[in-house]
Enzyme design. Sequence first.
Site, PDB file in Angstrom:
ATOM      1  N   HIS A   1       4.957  -8.043  29.260  1.00 40.53           N
ATOM      2  CA  HIS A   1       4.138  -8.961  29.554  1.00 40.53           C
ATOM      3  C   HIS A   1       3.670  -9.666  28.038  1.00 40.53           C
ATOM      4  O   HIS A   1       3.361  -9.270  26.987  1.00 40.53           O
ATOM      5  CB  HIS A   1       3.048  -8.386  30.260  1.00 40.53           C
ATOM      6  CG  HIS A   1       3.133  -8.101  31.587  1.00 40.53           C
ATOM      7  ND1 HIS A   1       2.568  -6.872  32.034  1.00 40.53           N
ATOM      8  CD2 HIS A   1       4.009  -8.556  32.577  1.00 40.53           C
ATOM      9  CE1 HIS A   1       2.970  -6.659  33.148  1.00 40.53           C
ATOM     10  NE2 HIS A   1       3.991  -7.556  33.425  1.00 40.53           N
TER      11      HIS A   1
ATOM     12  N   GLU B   1       0.534  -9.220  26.196  1.00 39.49           N
ATOM     13  CA  GLU B   1       0.352  -7.726  25.927  1.00 39.49           C
ATOM     14  C   GLU B   1       1.040  -7.447  24.517  1.00 39.49           C
ATOM     15  O   GLU B   1       2.349  -6.913  24.557  1.00 39.49           O
ATOM     16  CB  GLU B   1       0.573  -6.809  26.762  1.00 39.49           C
ATOM     17  CG  GLU B   1      -0.222  -7.231  28.089  1.00 39.49           C
ATOM     18  CD  GLU B   1       0.078  -6.560  29.227  1.00 39.49           C
ATOM     19  OE1 GLU B   1       1.046  -5.278  29.243  1.00 39.49           O
ATOM     20  OE2 GLU B   1      -0.571  -6.564  30.531  1.00 39.49           O
TER      21      GLU B   1
ATOM     22  N   HIS C   1       2.519  -1.374  27.191  1.00 37.39           N
ATOM     23  CA  HIS C   1       1.684  -2.544  27.649  1.00 37.39           C
ATOM     24  C   HIS C   1       0.204  -2.380  27.372  1.00 37.39           C
ATOM     25  O   HIS C   1       0.030  -1.738  26.295  1.00 37.39           O
ATOM     26  CB  HIS C   1       1.764  -2.425  29.381  1.00 37.39           C
ATOM     27  CG  HIS C   1       2.863  -2.360  30.041  1.00 37.39           C
ATOM     28  ND1 HIS C   1       3.190  -3.547  30.735  1.00 37.39           N
ATOM     29  CD2 HIS C   1       4.019  -1.741  30.242  1.00 37.39           C
ATOM     30  CE1 HIS C   1       4.389  -3.545  31.384  1.00 37.39           C
ATOM     31  NE2 HIS C   1       4.924  -2.333  30.900  1.00 37.39           N
TER      32      HIS C   1
ATOM     33  N   GLU D   1      -0.267   2.361  28.694  1.00 37.71           N
ATOM     34  CA  GLU D   1      -1.264   1.474  28.410  1.00 37.71           C
ATOM     35  C   GLU D   1      -2.116   1.522  27.228  1.00 37.71           C
ATOM     36  O   GLU D   1      -2.588   2.579  27.090  1.00 37.71           O
ATOM     37  CB  GLU D   1      -2.327   1.199  29.614  1.00 37.71           C
ATOM     38  CG  GLU D   1      -1.577   1.039  31.015  1.00 37.71           C
ATOM     39  CD  GLU D   1      -1.041  -0.433  31.284  1.00 37.71           C
ATOM     40  OE1 GLU D   1      -1.691  -1.271  30.429  1.00 37.71           O
ATOM     41  OE2 GLU D   1      -0.458  -0.806  32.011  1.00 37.71           O
TER      42      GLU D   1
END
Length: 647
Positions: A232, A235, A377, A469
Site C-alpha cells: 500500500h 504505508e 504494512h 503491521e
Amino acid sequence: MRTNMLLGLLGLFLAFTENCRGAPQQTCHPGDELLGRCSNSVTEAKPTCTEMHLSYCNDVGYTRTMFPNILGHQSRMDAESGSEYLLLSVIHGLLNGECSPDIRLVGCSVLASPCQDNKMIKPCRSTYCDRFFASDSEGCFDPLAALKARQELTRSSLSPEEPSTIIQFTYTTNSQLYGLLKRTAAKCSHISHVYSIGRSTEGRDLLVIEFSDNPGQHELLEPEVKLIGNMHGNEVLGRQLLIYLAQYLCSEYTLGNPRVQALINNTRIHILASMNPDGYELAAAEVEDSNDPELINQEGHLLNGWTNGRTNAQNIDLNRNFPDLTTVFYRNRRSRHFRTDHIPIPDGYWFGKVAPETFAVMKWIRSIPFVQSASLHGGELVVSYPFDFSRHPHEEKMFSPTPDERVFKQLARTYADAHATMSNNDTDRCGAMFYRTRGIINGALWYSFPGGMSDFNYLHTNCLEITVELGCDKFPSEIELYPEWKRNKEALLSFVESVHRGIKGVVKDVNGNGIKDATISVRGIRKDVTTAEGGDYWRLLSSGTHIVTATAKGYSRVSKRVHLPHNLNKAGRVDFVLKKVPVRPDIDDHFFPTIDTWDRFDPYNEFEHYSEPDPAEGGIERQEKPWWWSYFSQSDSSPPNWLLRNV
C-alpha cells in the site's frame, strides 16, 4: 573523492550564480521612468521576512527566509523560476535522484537564507569560500548543522568496541531508492545483486535486491525468503526498514559480523522494498505539498491520512487483487479427491482487472521456490497470518485457520516476540485489542477480505507468508525512522533466520538424479509442498513426531518417521530415494484436473516469455514485453515488433 565531487558541484553552482547574477537587471527602458511606466523594483523593494515554501529546500531546518535574497530574487516565484534553482534540479537529475544532501542544503542556504528579526543570516564562510557567505564574526549559520547532528547522533549510539553500519535515517524518493539499491549491490557484488521483476502501472521498476553467497542462482538445499514492503503506497515504514536492512546486511557482512555472514551464507534473501512505487509517489507528494514546512518534517502521517496513495495508479488495492483461492479451498476442502494446496488459478480471474504489480509478484513467486515471506504494512501493531478470508462468507470476524496453524503461529510469534514492543500487553494499540494474543492474530479473526497476497502464497505455492503491521502511523515523521529501525531490526533478522526450522532434503531416483515436483506430505496436515528443480524441498514444521511421505508420478511412495525436538535450531535433513514404477491412470486426473491456467491466459500479450518464434510475427521471437507495449497493442495500428529486438 566524494569531497572533491561536492566541492566541484558547489563551485559550478556558485560560479554560475556569479555569472548570471552580476548587476541588478533594469526593469524598464530609457525614458519609460519619466512616463511613470516602470520603477526599479530591485532598489525599491523592502527586504522582509516571509515563510519559506521552496519545495526543493523543505528540510533546511528553519521556516523563514528573506526576499530579496542574496541573489536578488524578489519573491519565492522568482527564486523557483531562477536559473540557480534550476541548476540544483539539473544536478539532482544528472545524479539520477542521488543528489547528496550536502550539495542541496548548501545551495538552498544561498537561495533562501534564514531570517531572524527582519535580518538575513548568511551561511558561514567555513562551509565554502565565496562572496555569498559570511564569517563567524559577521554572524552566520552552518547549513549542514542539522545533517551533521543527525549523523553524530547515529554514531554516538553505536558500540565503540567494533565497527558498525552507518545508515542515514531519512525518507527516500523512488529514484533515490533505485540508486541506493544499485550502489549497495555494487558495494557487495560478491553477495548481492539487483534485478527487476516487472514495472508498475506508470512504468516504474519493481526492483529487488538479493543477498546470497552465490547471488543470482538457487543453491541446492538453501532456503529462499522474501520480504515485501510498501504494498500500500501510503504505508511507508516497511519500505524504509527494508532499505535499511539491505544496507545493514551488506555492510555488516563486509565488517565480519558472524551472525549476518552465517545468515547470508546459508539463506537466499530477496527484498522488494516497494511493491507500489506509484502509490508512494502520490502519498509522498501530498506531504511535500503541505504549506507548513514544520508539519512536512514532523507530522507527515497526519497530513497523509489513511487512504491517499494506498492503491496503485489504476486505483486497485493490490492486497485484494490476487486470485481468490481461499473460496476454492473452502468449497472443495471436504472432497477427498480435491487437493488443498497448489490450487490452480481459476479461468475467471484473468477476465478481471489484473494490476501489473500483482502479475509481476505472482510471476516472481512462481519462478523461485520461496519457503517463507513477510509483507510489511502499517496502521496497527500486530502480526497477522492466514487465512485472511473468513471460512463463512457472511462472517467478517471469524477464526479461520489453515492446516499449518501451528507453524503460522510460530512464525508470527517469532517476529512479535523479537520486536521491542509488539508482544507487550501494556503497548498502546491503534484501536484493536491484541493484548490477549500478545501481538499476533489470525487474519480473518481480525477482519476478512478475499484476494489477499498471503492466502495466495499459501494455496498456490509452497510459501508461508505473514503480514506485519508495523504501527499506527502509516507515514511516520522522519525523526521516528531510527527508533523504528531499532524496534524492528532484531525482529527482521530473527524472522529470516526462522526459515531454518522443520525439515529439508532431496528427493532422488535410484540413479541419484533429483526429481522435480515430487510431493512431500505430512500426516495430519492437509497441505503438501513440492520439490524444486533439483529435487530439494523445505517443510516448515513445529516440534514433535511427524510421518513424512515423498511421492512422485511414476515413482514409488516412501514414508519416514521424523522427530523434531523443541530445541532444534536448524532444519533436520530428511532425504528420499524413489523407485520407478509403472504409471497407472488416476481417476483424480479425469474428474479433478489441476491444469494451471497461467500458460493459457496472457493479458495484453505482454507478460509471458515464449522461447519459440511466432511465424505470424515474421519469425521474431516473442519476448516479455516492456511496460510501454500495451500502448501500442491497444491501438489500431500494428504493434512495432522491430522495437523488441533491443529490449
